[in-house]
Design a protein around this motif. Structure first.
Motif, short mmCIF file in Angstrom:
data_model
loop_
_atom_site.label_atom_id
_atom_site.label_comp_id
_atom_site.label_asym_id
_atom_site.label_seq_id
_atom_site.Cartn_x
_atom_site.Cartn_y
_atom_site.Cartn_z
N TRP A 286 -12.11 1.83 -1.71
CA TRP A 286 -10.83 2.79 -2.91
C TRP A 286 -11.26 4.27 -3.08
N ALA A 287 -12.82 4.05 -3.88
CA ALA A 287 -13.21 5.20 -3.62
C ALA A 287 -13.95 6.01 -2.49
N TRP A 288 -15.19 5.67 -2.32
CA TRP A 288 -15.27 6.24 -0.77
C TRP A 288 -14.67 5.48 0.46
N GLN A 289 -14.63 6.40 1.80
CA GLN A 289 -13.91 5.89 2.92
C GLN A 289 -15.24 5.49 3.24
N PHE A 290 -15.36 3.87 4.18
CA PHE A 290 -16.33 4.33 4.94
C PHE A 290 -15.51 2.45 5.22
N GLU A 291 -16.47 2.27 6.67
CA GLU A 291 -15.71 1.43 7.57
C GLU A 291 -17.45 0.49 8.23
N ASN A 292 -16.69 -0.86 8.00
CA ASN A 292 -18.11 -1.36 8.29
C ASN A 292 -17.62 -3.16 8.86
N GLY A 293 -17.51 -2.90 10.47
CA GLY A 293 -16.34 -3.74 10.53
C GLY A 293 -17.03 -5.54 10.39
N LEU A 294 -17.84 -6.05 10.16
CA LEU A 294 -18.45 -6.89 9.17
C LEU A 294 -17.99 -7.64 8.13
N GLU A 295 -18.40 -6.50 7.21
CA GLU A 295 -18.05 -6.51 5.98
C GLU A 295 -16.61 -6.92 5.39
N ASN B 199 0.47 -1.24 0.02
CA ASN B 199 0.32 0.16 0.07
C ASN B 199 1.11 0.94 -0.03
N VAL B 200 1.21 2.25 -0.48
CA VAL B 200 1.78 3.33 -1.51
C VAL B 200 0.80 4.34 -1.26
N HIS B 201 0.75 5.51 -0.68
CA HIS B 201 -0.49 6.41 -0.29
C HIS B 201 -0.21 7.69 -0.39
N ILE B 202 -0.32 8.54 -0.85
CA ILE B 202 -0.26 9.91 -0.71
C ILE B 202 -1.32 10.29 -0.84
N GLY B 203 -1.02 11.20 0.30
CA GLY B 203 -2.72 11.25 1.29
C GLY B 203 -3.18 10.54 1.73
N ARG B 204 -4.43 10.24 1.38
CA ARG B 204 -5.62 8.71 1.51
C ARG B 204 -5.36 8.27 0.41
N LEU B 205 -4.83 8.51 -1.03
CA LEU B 205 -4.84 8.57 -1.92
C LEU B 205 -3.91 7.07 -2.06
N ASN B 206 -4.51 5.72 -2.48
CA ASN B 206 -3.27 4.67 -2.27
C ASN B 206 -3.10 4.37 -3.84
N LEU B 207 -1.80 3.97 -4.26
CA LEU B 207 -1.75 4.81 -5.63
C LEU B 207 -1.30 2.97 -6.04
N LEU B 208 -1.67 1.66 -5.28
CA LEU B 208 -1.53 0.29 -5.97
C LEU B 208 -2.86 -0.37 -5.00
#
Length: 166
Positions: free
Chosen positions: A69-78, A19-28
Motif C-alpha cells: 500500500w505504501a510502496w508500489q512494487f511487484e514480486n510474483g513469488l511473494e 478495493n476503492v481507489h482514488i488514483g493509485r490510493l486504495n481507500l479500503l
C-alpha cells in the motif's frame, strides 16, 4: 460470537474484499482488513487453537499489505505466497466462525460454509485468470467477487451475536 468480534469481522471482510481507489490510493486497504480480523479473534472470549494459529498469519498479511500500500512494487513469488496464506486464513477463519455458530444458528453456519468455499475458489480464479487481460472474463470475475462479498456480508450480518460482550 460476541457482538464486537462480529463487527470487526464484518468490517474486515469489507476491507479485504473491496478495493476503492482514488488514483493509485486504495481507500479500503487490505492491511486494515487483516488487522480487523486479528482484532475479531482477540475480542472473542474463547478462542480455538486454529484461531490462535491464524493470528500471526494475519499480522504477516497486514505487514505485507501495508508495504504494498505504501510502496508500489511487484514480486510474483511473494504474491503467490501471500495469496496462499490469505486463502488459508480466509478458509479456516470462516470455518471456525461457522463451527462456533452452528449449535444456535445451523442455517447461517451452512450458508457460511458454502460461501467460504465459493470465496476461496473465486479468489484463486481471480489470481490465475485476471493476468490474461480478457475483458469479458475479468468483468465476470469482478461481478462474481462483488456477489460473493455481498453474500458473505449479508450472511455475517445476519449472525445473531451472543448476549455477553467479549
Amino acid at each position: 460470537m460476541e457482538r464486537r468480534a462480529l463487527n470487526c469481522l464484518k468490517w474486515g471482510i469489507l476491507f479485504l474484499f473491496l478495493n476503492v481507489h482514488i488514483g493509485r490510493l486504495n481507500l479500503l486497504p487490505d492491511f486494515v482488513g487483516a488487522l480487523l480480523l486479528h482484532a475479531s479473534i482477540q475480542m472473542q472470549a474463547e478462542r480455538t487453537q486454529a484461531q490462535e494459529r491464524l493470528k500471526p498469519l494475519l499480522l504477516l498479511l497486514a505487514a505485507d499489505s501495508f508495504l504494498h500500500w505504501a510502496w508500489q512494487f511487484e514480486n510474483g513469488l511473494e504474491a503467490l505466497l501471500m495469496l496462499a496464506i490469505y486463502l488459508y486464513v480466509l478458509y479456516v477463519y470462516l470455518g471456525e466462525v461457522a463451527g462456533r455458530i452452528r449449535p444456535e444458528q445451523p442455517e447461517r453456519a451452512g450458508q457460511l460454509e458454502g460461501i467460504r468455499i465459493s470465496a476461496v475458489l473465486l479468489q484463486m480464479a481471480v489470481y490465475l485468470l485476471s493476468p490474461y487481460g480478457i475483458q469479458g472474463l475479468n468483468a465476470l470475475l469482478t461481478v462474481s467477487t462483488l456477489g460473493v462479498c455481498a453474500a458473505l456480508l449479508v450472511t455475517v450480518c445476519r449472525i445473531r451475536p451472543l448476549d455477553r460482550e467479549g
